[in-house]
Design a protein around this motif. Sequence first.
Motif, mmCIF file in Angstrom:
data_model
loop_
_atom_site.group_PDB
_atom_site.id
_atom_site.type_symbol
_atom_site.label_atom_id
_atom_site.label_comp_id
_atom_site.label_asym_id
_atom_site.label_seq_id
_atom_site.Cartn_x
_atom_site.Cartn_y
_atom_site.Cartn_z
ATOM 1 N N LEU A 55 0.823 -1.202 0.000
ATOM 2 C CA LEU A 55 0.000 0.000 0.000
ATOM 3 C C LEU A 55 0.860 1.257 0.000
ATOM 4 C CD1 LEU A 55 -2.853 1.044 0.099
ATOM 5 C CD2 LEU A 55 -2.768 0.890 2.572
ATOM 6 N N THR A 173 -9.341 3.157 5.663
ATOM 7 C CA THR A 173 -8.507 2.955 4.478
ATOM 8 C C THR A 173 -9.356 2.846 3.221
ATOM 9 O OG1 THR A 173 -8.588 0.559 4.755
ATOM 10 C CG2 THR A 173 -6.725 1.699 5.748
ATOM 11 N N SER A 175 -8.262 1.605 -1.020
ATOM 12 C CA SER A 175 -7.225 0.756 -1.609
ATOM 13 C C SER A 175 -5.877 1.461 -1.654
ATOM 14 C CB SER A 175 -7.647 0.343 -3.011
ATOM 15 O OG SER A 175 -7.919 1.507 -3.764
ATOM 16 N N ASN A 176 -5.868 2.783 -1.680
ATOM 17 C CA ASN A 176 -4.569 3.452 -1.779
ATOM 18 C C ASN A 176 -4.351 4.562 -0.763
ATOM 19 O OD1 ASN A 176 -6.329 5.263 -2.746
ATOM 20 N ND2 ASN A 176 -5.394 5.512 -4.772
ATOM 21 N N SER A 177 -5.183 4.613 0.283
ATOM 22 C CA SER A 177 -4.909 5.632 1.301
ATOM 23 C C SER A 177 -5.269 5.128 2.690
ATOM 24 C CB SER A 177 -5.666 6.933 0.990
ATOM 25 O OG SER A 177 -7.037 6.783 1.279
ATOM 26 N N HIS A 191 3.352 8.806 3.665
ATOM 27 C CA HIS A 191 4.269 7.779 3.175
ATOM 28 C C HIS A 191 5.038 7.094 4.293
ATOM 29 C CE1 HIS A 191 6.909 11.329 3.280
ATOM 30 N NE2 HIS A 191 7.881 10.465 3.516
#
Length: 278
Positions: A55, A173, A175-177, A191
């Motif tokens: 992720l 969440t 899928s990407n955060s 990050h």
Amino acid sequence: MLKKQLLSPFPLLLIFLNFITTSAQSPAQAPASPIVLSPPAPPTVLAPAPPTVPLLAPQALAPTKGSPNIYTILKKASQFTTFIQLLKITQVGDQINIQLSKNQRLTIFAPPDNAFANLKTGTLNKLTDQQQSELLQFHVLTSFFSGAQFQTVSNPLPTEAGSGGRFPFNVTTTSNSVNITTGIVNATVTHTIFSDNQVAVYQVDKVLLPYDIFGPPAPAAAPVPSKPKKKAPFADADSPSGSSNDDASVIPSGAIGLVYHALNPICFIVSIIAAISL
Ligand SMILES: *[C@@H]1O[C@H](CO)[C@@H](O)[C@H](O)[C@H]1NC(C)=O
Ligand SMILES: *[C@@H]1O[C@H](CO)[C@@H](O)[C@H](O)[C@H]1NC(C)=O
Ligand SMILES: *[C@@H]1O[C@H](CO)[C@@H](O)[C@H](O)[C@H]1NC(C)=O
């Protein structure tokens, strides 16, 4: 003879205090040092493979030999001057390093300097000494979470700041955060700063303000048996109203915190001397 025996704790205490302060800055020596309460387990865990964090891609920071050191990790990443300063003032960073040297798994959320600069003026000054520690501990989870593992956590997540349901936050969440909701702020994990399967350090875009400090005051009958009342004698000494500089607002309370911490061992020594002279 009697006096000698009574006095003997001094050198030990001083050596111990000295060890605490120096060990935080020299991680390479930490595994060999006689850390108190250290279990006989081998001090080094070499990560066998690069961490799998689909992720949030980890930055290129090789796992260190020996136990990781939170100050070293954050210094390498830069942009975390205020966070480092607060970790040192509250000694929460030293606690983290001791935990890491005992192979405890941790997840740490690090707000960069601009996140602290974006706080309302005086936010940190208003905090008591204990609340400052709690604020820092609120950024630490006592288990290791890879980015993907956040997708399956059950809310609310307990932080190092509290027990018995106090000082939790929620993670949401897609899928990407990964987002964190404290009830006061919604922050985004931007990050990965460091990850070695023992400790993960993530950058968050906001300082995580705990509901248990910044929410409405708890009713008088709140079930909080173990914690003392949060009121430092110097809580009213700060006057943030005239300050327009957030960096400056961190320093004065920090100085107070340092003096406060410096006083603890001194008081201890003074009380021993008093006991001897009786
Ligand atoms: C996280 O927060 C960002 C910015 O506020 C928002 O765009 C995003 O939809 C949020 N994601 C989740 C999973 O809540
Ligand atoms: C966190 O999640 C729990 C369980 O879903 C919910 O009851 C609580 O209201 C949430 N708190 C915040 C601040 O979102
Ligand atoms: C945080 O997000 C929730 C829903 O995602 C929203 O209801 C709440 O107002 C937000 N809080 C802040 C302080 O932005």
